[in-house]
Design a protein around this motif. Structure first.
Motif, mmCIF file in Angstrom:
data_model
loop_
_atom_site.group_PDB
_atom_site.id
_atom_site.type_symbol
_atom_site.label_atom_id
_atom_site.label_comp_id
_atom_site.label_asym_id
_atom_site.label_seq_id
_atom_site.Cartn_x
_atom_site.Cartn_y
_atom_site.Cartn_z
ATOM 1 N N GLU A 129 0.885 -1.260 0.012
ATOM 2 C CA GLU A 129 -0.041 -0.093 0.176
ATOM 3 C C GLU A 129 1.051 1.409 0.063
ATOM 4 O O GLU A 129 0.285 2.398 -0.196
ATOM 5 C CB GLU A 129 -0.897 -0.045 1.197
ATOM 6 N N THR A 130 2.086 1.176 0.135
ATOM 7 C CA THR A 130 3.153 2.210 0.254
ATOM 8 C C THR A 130 3.245 3.023 -1.230
ATOM 9 O O THR A 130 3.501 2.371 -1.798
ATOM 10 C CB THR A 130 4.448 1.966 0.737
ATOM 11 N N PRO A 131 2.744 4.043 -1.248
ATOM 12 C CA PRO A 131 3.010 4.819 -2.558
ATOM 13 C C PRO A 131 4.612 4.998 -3.079
ATOM 14 O O PRO A 131 5.419 4.868 -2.387
ATOM 15 C CB PRO A 131 2.252 6.330 -2.234
ATOM 16 N N ILE A 132 4.524 5.052 -4.321
ATOM 17 C CA ILE A 132 5.801 5.066 -4.828
ATOM 18 C C ILE A 132 6.712 6.209 -4.248
ATOM 19 O O ILE A 132 7.966 5.764 -4.197
ATOM 20 C CB ILE A 132 5.940 5.194 -6.479
ATOM 21 N N ARG B 31 29.281 -1.423 4.135
ATOM 22 C CA ARG B 31 29.070 -2.240 2.869
ATOM 23 C C ARG B 31 28.212 -3.375 3.408
ATOM 24 O O ARG B 31 27.430 -3.772 2.659
ATOM 25 C CB ARG B 31 30.361 -2.511 2.479
ATOM 26 N N ALA B 32 28.742 -4.015 4.597
ATOM 27 C CA ALA B 32 27.732 -5.388 4.764
ATOM 28 C C ALA B 32 26.498 -4.801 5.157
ATOM 29 O O ALA B 32 25.396 -5.440 4.632
ATOM 30 C CB ALA B 32 28.378 -5.908 6.059
ATOM 31 N N THR B 33 26.099 -3.637 5.738
ATOM 32 C CA THR B 33 24.586 -3.287 6.249
ATOM 33 C C THR B 33 23.894 -2.822 4.909
ATOM 34 O O THR B 33 22.785 -3.416 4.647
ATOM 35 C CB THR B 33 25.037 -2.068 7.021
ATOM 36 N N ALA B 34 24.514 -2.334 4.140
ATOM 37 C CA ALA B 34 23.844 -1.868 2.706
ATOM 38 C C ALA B 34 23.653 -2.663 1.653
ATOM 39 O O ALA B 34 22.348 -3.067 1.301
ATOM 40 C CB ALA B 34 24.895 -1.022 2.008
ATOM 41 N N MET B 35 24.786 -3.818 1.725
ATOM 42 C CA MET B 35 24.455 -4.980 0.701
ATOM 43 C C MET B 35 23.447 -6.096 1.402
ATOM 44 O O MET B 35 22.833 -6.796 0.721
ATOM 45 C CB MET B 35 25.619 -5.717 0.498
ATOM 46 N N GLY B 36 23.296 -6.208 2.749
ATOM 47 C CA GLY B 36 22.475 -6.934 3.483
ATOM 48 C C GLY B 36 21.211 -6.581 3.174
ATOM 49 O O GLY B 36 20.243 -7.231 2.924
ATOM 50 N N LEU B 37 20.765 -5.282 3.391
ATOM 51 C CA LEU B 37 19.578 -4.731 3.103
ATOM 52 C C LEU B 37 19.107 -4.950 1.612
ATOM 53 O O LEU B 37 18.167 -5.267 1.374
ATOM 54 C CB LEU B 37 19.255 -3.191 3.440
ATOM 55 N N LEU B 38 20.052 -4.842 0.603
ATOM 56 C CA LEU B 38 19.753 -5.070 -0.741
ATOM 57 C C LEU B 38 19.537 -6.657 -1.067
ATOM 58 O O LEU B 38 18.511 -6.789 -1.599
ATOM 59 C CB LEU B 38 20.803 -4.434 -1.707
ATOM 60 N N GLU B 39 20.030 -7.362 -0.374
ATOM 61 C CA GLU B 39 19.718 -8.823 -0.436
ATOM 62 C C GLU B 39 18.416 -9.228 -0.148
ATOM 63 O O GLU B 39 17.783 -9.828 -0.363
ATOM 64 C CB GLU B 39 20.880 -9.718 0.063
ATOM 65 N N LYS B 40 18.135 -8.640 1.185
ATOM 66 C CA LYS B 40 16.695 -8.828 1.685
ATOM 67 C C LYS B 40 15.621 -8.410 0.753
ATOM 68 O O LYS B 40 14.621 -8.943 0.682
ATOM 69 C CB LYS B 40 16.464 -8.286 3.054
ATOM 70 N N LEU B 41 15.742 -7.197 0.167
ATOM 71 C CA LEU B 41 14.897 -6.371 -0.859
ATOM 72 C C LEU B 41 14.715 -7.494 -1.788
ATOM 73 O O LEU B 41 13.628 -7.805 -2.516
ATOM 74 C CB LEU B 41 15.319 -5.273 -1.172
ATOM 75 N N ARG B 42 15.896 -8.203 -2.645
ATOM 76 C CA ARG B 42 15.917 -9.184 -3.608
ATOM 77 C C ARG B 42 15.117 -10.367 -3.064
ATOM 78 O O ARG B 42 14.252 -10.940 -3.887
ATOM 79 C CB ARG B 42 17.119 -9.382 -3.948
ATOM 80 N N ASP B 43 15.221 -10.885 -1.897
ATOM 81 C CA ASP B 43 14.438 -12.150 -1.436
ATOM 82 C C ASP B 43 12.967 -11.796 -1.572
ATOM 83 O O ASP B 43 12.233 -12.739 -1.870
ATOM 84 C CB ASP B 43 14.843 -12.232 -0.234
ATOM 85 N N ARG B 44 12.664 -10.725 -1.282
ATOM 86 C CA ARG B 44 11.006 -10.253 -1.426
ATOM 87 C C ARG B 44 10.630 -10.592 -2.741
ATOM 88 O O ARG B 44 9.221 -10.644 -2.923
ATOM 89 C CB ARG B 44 10.710 -9.128 -0.976
ATOM 90 N N PRO C 30 1.000 -7.329 -8.455
ATOM 91 C CA PRO C 30 1.325 -5.911 -8.270
ATOM 92 C C PRO C 30 2.400 -5.687 -6.981
ATOM 93 O O PRO C 30 3.376 -5.139 -7.280
ATOM 94 C CB PRO C 30 0.083 -5.323 -7.891
ATOM 95 N N ALA C 31 2.279 -6.790 -6.352
ATOM 96 C CA ALA C 31 3.198 -6.757 -5.047
ATOM 97 C C ALA C 31 4.756 -7.217 -5.369
ATOM 98 O O ALA C 31 5.731 -6.690 -4.957
ATOM 99 C CB ALA C 31 2.865 -7.527 -3.940
ATOM 100 N N GLN C 32 4.758 -7.843 -6.459
ATOM 101 C CA GLN C 32 6.180 -8.569 -6.852
ATOM 102 C C GLN C 32 6.802 -7.172 -7.545
ATOM 103 O O GLN C 32 7.805 -6.965 -7.706
ATOM 104 C CB GLN C 32 5.827 -9.727 -7.591
ATOM 105 N N THR C 33 5.874 -6.700 -8.444
ATOM 106 C CA THR C 33 6.458 -5.408 -9.168
ATOM 107 C C THR C 33 6.794 -4.295 -8.419
ATOM 108 O O THR C 33 7.821 -3.567 -8.600
ATOM 109 C CB THR C 33 5.378 -4.994 -10.176
ATOM 110 N N LYS D 52 12.071 -1.972 -16.229
ATOM 111 C CA LYS D 52 11.143 -3.079 -16.303
ATOM 112 C C LYS D 52 9.983 -2.971 -15.494
ATOM 113 O O LYS D 52 8.948 -3.591 -15.832
ATOM 114 C CB LYS D 52 11.908 -4.503 -15.571
ATOM 115 N N VAL D 53 10.219 -2.355 -14.337
ATOM 116 C CA VAL D 53 9.018 -2.153 -13.531
ATOM 117 C C VAL D 53 7.888 -1.271 -14.391
ATOM 118 O O VAL D 53 6.657 -1.582 -14.188
ATOM 119 C CB VAL D 53 9.273 -1.067 -12.152
#
Length: 224
Positions: free
Chosen positions: A80-83, A115-128, A135-138, A168-169
């Protein structure tokens, strides 16, 4: 004689200011100076995001404990969070992940913990992306693309590139002026992509008067 010397000095000192003023007036609509996905907060009204601050030029709270960054960020990025609220949340997340950009513009750069914190968050975002559907996947794909591009603007890794993911989005969502706004920013720095003008034009064409998008277009790009 002294008054003539002072007058001449004043004229010489005024020339650079005059030249700057003319350049500003003649300049085309461009993103504000600095790395556009980091240096300029997005207006989100009363929407909930990571802690912010009007007293810090980066718009973040130096007292925030970034140990909470991953769960806090993921909890805020709901379907539900706007872009544009997602954009500001991810902008703040990138700044917190790099400890307030403490290595920004220095030879030392970010440290291993940042770097570990930033890339760790990026990896969690990728997992989602793998766990979401429709639409949630997009939206999850948008988060990865925008956070990747924002991290590039922090200087943590210049090889990062989220632009293609954002394109792509747009294809998946169809015409969307807010995604076009994100693409306009992503395509503006450091070297403007040829697609930038079209992204910006479509964002402006779709922005409703008084909307968050219209407000952010006016604050991030001149001539809006």
């Amino acid at each position: 004689m002294r008054s003539r010397i002072v007058s001449a000095r004043q004229r010489r000192s005024a020339r650079p200011l005059l030249a700057f003023g003319i350049a500003v007036l003649l300049a085309p609509a461009t993103a504000l100076a600095g790395t556009p996905l980091i240096c300029h907060p997005y207006a989100i009204g009363a929407a909930k995001s990571l802690p912010g601050s009007d007293g810090d030029w980066k718009g973040v709270n130096p007292a925030y404990d970034r140990k909470n960054l991953v769960p806090d960020t993921l909890a805020l990025l709901t379907p539900e969070t706007p872009i544009i609220v997602r954009m500001e949340t991810l902008r703040r997340a990138a700044i917190y992940a790099t400890a307030g950009l403490r290595g920004w513009g220095t030879q030392a750069g970010v440290n291993a913990d940042d770097r570990a914190t930033a890339m760790g968050l990026l990896e969690k975002l990728r997992d989602r992306i793998k766990d979401a559907r429709g639409p949630a996947q997009t939206l999850a794909l948008f988060d990865v693309g925008f956070f990747t591009e924002t991290l590039r603007h922090t200087g943590i890794d210049q090889s990062l590139d989220g632009y293609a993911l954002l394109v792509k989005v747009l294809k998946l969502r169809g015409p969307d002026p807010e995604v076009e706004f994100a693409l306009a920013l992503a395509s503006s720095w450091p070297n403007q992509r040829k697609e930038h003008v079209d992204h910006l034009a479509r964002a402006r064409a779709g922005a409703q008067k008084g909307s968050l998008l219209a407000t952010n277009l006016a604050s991030h790009f001149s001539g809006s």
